[in-house]
Design an enzyme around this catalytic site. Structure first.
Site, short mmCIF file in Angstrom:
data_model
loop_
_atom_site.label_atom_id
_atom_site.label_comp_id
_atom_site.label_asym_id
_atom_site.label_seq_id
_atom_site.Cartn_x
_atom_site.Cartn_y
_atom_site.Cartn_z
N LYS A 198 30.08 62.14 -4.33
CA LYS A 198 30.57 63.22 -5.16
C LYS A 198 29.31 63.87 -5.35
O LYS A 198 28.46 63.71 -6.07
CB LYS A 198 31.29 62.76 -6.44
CG LYS A 198 31.81 64.05 -7.16
CD LYS A 198 32.45 63.24 -8.44
CE LYS A 198 33.07 64.79 -9.32
NZ LYS A 198 33.66 64.11 -10.59
N LYS A 251 33.43 64.34 -1.83
CA LYS A 251 34.01 65.57 -2.54
C LYS A 251 32.82 66.26 -2.66
O LYS A 251 32.00 65.73 -3.18
CB LYS A 251 34.52 65.14 -3.91
CG LYS A 251 34.96 66.10 -4.96
CD LYS A 251 35.56 65.56 -5.97
CE LYS A 251 36.01 66.85 -7.20
NZ LYS A 251 36.25 66.19 -8.38
#
Length: 328
Positions: A198, A251
């Site tokens: 992420k 992400k």
């Protein structure tokens, strides 16, 4: 070599579907849904046109609507009535997400309900866990005390009926800690979809409006990843795989397809999150008439799948599921 080999032979319109290498389906899509404990009626999210914060009493209706559209899975986020430094609302038995999970499963038992395991929506400072003074004298997110908090959150969500938990706080050791806690509590069969890679992305801006998760000091660059780092990104997912993650995640999605393709090689199922900023850009350009919203959205999702995603978390899940059913 040309003229013996002519690739256009297989591009005749009636032949194109036979040779499509990547196929996007509604089963690939996961819809994020926001539930707000402080409201009685749905509130539109200004920076994400078409998205809403819902009251808990709307959970059943939202679930039925999504299921009717062809959405098979949701990931739930909550905005609590009260916030504090310890994020106590995040693991309360009657917390906002815990109530929403139970309500969705009651009316749509086949719906896959995933819960975000984090504390940013529940802390009064907006960071993803417990903050305090580090060994260097700075005030920042403390890793190991935050792991204990994530264990409590994950177990409470499993107790509420979540089919899967998804830790998003980017703590070192988060998967191992949560797996240990779930197993000890009798939830060994609940899988972990880890936000394993992420990035500290500028594309999260609209989400912070949606989830009321802005931070009051500093930033998240000491726990989320530098967008410039590819080898470290792979190492993050590799470590989560070793700790027992069942699914890995990258992400954001669209700007990081190279990372997504690399993480795919680890061998576990891979999810990708088409984040709020990506959604908002498509919406804004479509509103101006600059792009074909349906065509561009389905193209972007197909490219994410082509790069290696088995699952795609996207705010377009409901619309895309409908569009795909219309094409059948």
């Amino acid at each position: 070599m040309f003229p013996e080999r002519r690739l256009r032979r297989l591009r005749k319109r009636n032949l194109q579907p036979l040779f499509r290498e990547t196929r996007l389906t509604a089963e690939d899509l996961i819809m994020p849904v926001f539930f707000d404990e402080t409201i009685e009626e749905a509130v539109p999210i200004a920076s994400m046109p078409g998205q809403w914060r819902y009251p808990i009493n709307a959970a059943a209706a939202v679930a039925r609507r999504l299921e009717k559209a062809g959405v098979r899975a949701v990931i739930l986020f909550g905005i609590p009535a009260s916030k504090d430094a310890g994020a106590h609302s995040a693991y309360a038995e009657n917390g906002v997400v815990q109530q929403a999970v139970a309500a969705v499963k009651a009316v749509c038992p086949k719906m896959v309900v995933i819960t975000d395991v984090c504390a940013c929506e529940y802390t009064d400072h907006g960071h993803c866990g417990i903050v305090g003074e580090t060994c260097s004298g700075e005030i920042d997110l403390l890793n190991d005390p935050s792991l204990a908090l994530m264990q409590k959150i994950a177990v409470s969500q499993a107790q509420a009926g979540a089919d899967m938990v998804a830790p998003s706080c980017m703590l070192d050791g988060q998967v191992a800690a949560i797996r240990e806690a779930l197993d000890a509590a009798g939830y060994a069969e609940v899988p972990i979809m880890s936000y394993s890679t992420k990035f500290a992305s500028a594309f999260y801006g609209p989400f912070r409006d949606a989830a009321d998760s802005g931070y009051s000091f500093g930033d998240r660059t000491t726990y989320q990843m530098d967008p410039a780092n590819a080898r470290e990104a792979y190492a993050e997912s590799e470590m989560d795989a070793a700790e027992g993650a069942d699914i890995l995640m990258v992400k954001p999605a669209g700007m990081y397809l190279d990372i997504l393709a690399a993480v795919r090689e680890i061998g576990l199922p891979v999810a990708a999150y088409q984040v709020s900023g990506e959604y908002a850009m498509l919406k804004a350009a479509a509103a101006q008439g600059w792009i074909d919203e349906k065509a561009c959205t389905l193209e972007s999702l197909t490219c994410i799948k082509r790069a290696g995603a088995d699952l795609i978390i996207t705010y377009y899940a409901e619309d895309a599921a409908r569009w795909l059913s219309e094409e059948q």
